[in-house]
Write an enzyme that holds these catalytic residues in place. Structure first.
Site, mmCIF file in Angstrom:
data_model
loop_
_atom_site.group_PDB
_atom_site.id
_atom_site.type_symbol
_atom_site.label_atom_id
_atom_site.label_comp_id
_atom_site.label_asym_id
_atom_site.label_seq_id
_atom_site.Cartn_x
_atom_site.Cartn_y
_atom_site.Cartn_z
ATOM 1 N NE ARG A 224 -4.366 -1.340 0.475
ATOM 2 C CZ ARG A 224 -4.693 -2.453 -0.285
ATOM 3 N NH1 ARG A 224 -3.799 -2.675 -1.229
ATOM 4 N NH2 ARG A 224 -5.887 -3.020 -0.116
ATOM 5 C CD GLU A 253 -2.836 3.473 -5.474
ATOM 6 O OE1 GLU A 253 -3.827 2.906 -5.970
ATOM 7 O OE2 GLU A 253 -1.835 2.865 -5.084
ATOM 8 C CG HIS A 271 -2.776 -0.373 -7.054
ATOM 9 N ND1 HIS A 271 -3.355 0.228 -6.006
ATOM 10 C CD2 HIS A 271 -2.955 -1.852 -6.795
ATOM 11 C CE1 HIS A 271 -3.487 -0.686 -4.888
ATOM 12 N NE2 HIS A 271 -3.256 -1.905 -5.505
#
Length: 305
Positions: A224, A253, A271
């Site tokens: 993360r 993000e 991601h």
């Protein structure tokens, strides 16, 4: 039709399948009358399903998470109200571990930089500079759960000396446990972050850890974005306090700090840890199966508690 609330970042293909036998609404379209009837929330691990949202849904019984992480879900609030939470563990382990190794190789061997070197005509002027040797190097893994252990397994193929930091010693025969992140970083050439997200791991990788990694060290994050102090990372890259970084996740993000872009020693991906056709399809099927199990009164397949 049963009413399901989708919180952002869940694939449309999954929603389309659910819509065959359910009505699915978006969080932005949620109205007070609907709040009284929703019993399922569909979310990703990064989606915010906090106490405020849970409190608005008095009939909520299931939060189905598309992903292995669930740090965006207020587990305490769900447990207090008797709400089940499911996720999709195991399925994405191999893909995320594969990407971690790919990022490590890319940064260490400067593959993106070498391609750009050719594209801008640099090869005509001389040889590309030597890079970092991965085989036999020291690998530090932060978090030794499913993904961390899968990374370690792959790293054995490169004859790497494997060390790890976790909440407890896993008594691994193939890896050495370090109770201190700083000491792990001091004894690592590459640091791969596989720790779970959430408040407990926020900024686990800070200035002190990055300084301990050193000017030749490489940090890889497939966990993360919150696990790294992003400002400290930018500073370390700017000042060449570390050798490079490979990042699949970020603090805000889809916003990526400009300072991390267009650098020869930084590789960024959007991601995509679990983003293969096979894995995303299997994750979607498990979400569907958990929802079907709940609706039919059968045991849930992968309850978090």
């Amino acid at each position: 039709m049963p009413l399901i609330l989708r919180v952002n970042k869940v694939p449309q293909t999954l929603v389309d399948q659910l819509a065959l036998s359910n009505s699915v609404i978006e969080l932005v379209d949620l109205q007070p009358p609907d709040e009284q009837t929703i019993d399922i929330v569909l979310a990703s691990g990064e989606s915010i399903v906090d106490d405020e949202l849970i409190s608005r849904l008095p009939n909520l019984k299931l939060i189905a998470v598309f992903g292995v992480g669930y740090d965006g879900v207020d587990i305490h609030a769900a447990r207090q109200r008797g709400i089940f939470v499911t996720n999709t563990p195991d399925i994405l382990t191999a893909d995320v571990a594969d990407l971690a190794i790919a990022l490590m190789l890319n940064v260490a061997r400067r593959i993106n930089a070498a391609q750009q070197y050719i594209e801008r005509g640099g090869w005509h002027e001389g040889s590309f500079p030597p890079a970092f040797k991965v085989s036999g190097a020291r690998l530090g893994i932060v978090g030794f759960g499913r993904i961390g252990r899968a990374v370690a397994q792959r790293a054995q193929g490169f004859a790497m000396k494997i060390n790890y930091y976790a909440r407890s010693d896993h008594q691994s025969q193939d890896a050495t446990y370090y109770p201190s992140l700083v000491s792990l970083a001091e004894n690592s050439d590459v640091l791969i972050i596989c720790a779970s997200g959430g408040k407990e791991s926020r900024h686990l990788i800070n200035r002190e850890v990055l300084a301990a990694l050193g000017a030749e060290g490489i940090v890889i994050n497939v966990a993360r974005g919150s696990v790294i102090d992003e400002a400290a990372l930018v500073e370390a890259i700017d000042t060449e306090s570390i050798g490079g970084a490979g990042l699949d996740v970020f603090a805000d993000e889809p916003n990526v700090p400009q300072a991390l872009l267009n650098r020869d020693n930084v590789v960024v991906t959007p991601h995509i840890g679990s983003a293969t056709h096979a894995t995303r399809a299997a994750m979607a099927k498990l979400v569907l199966d958990n929802i079907s199990a709940y609706q039919s009164g059968s045991p849930l397949l992968t309850p978090i508690y």
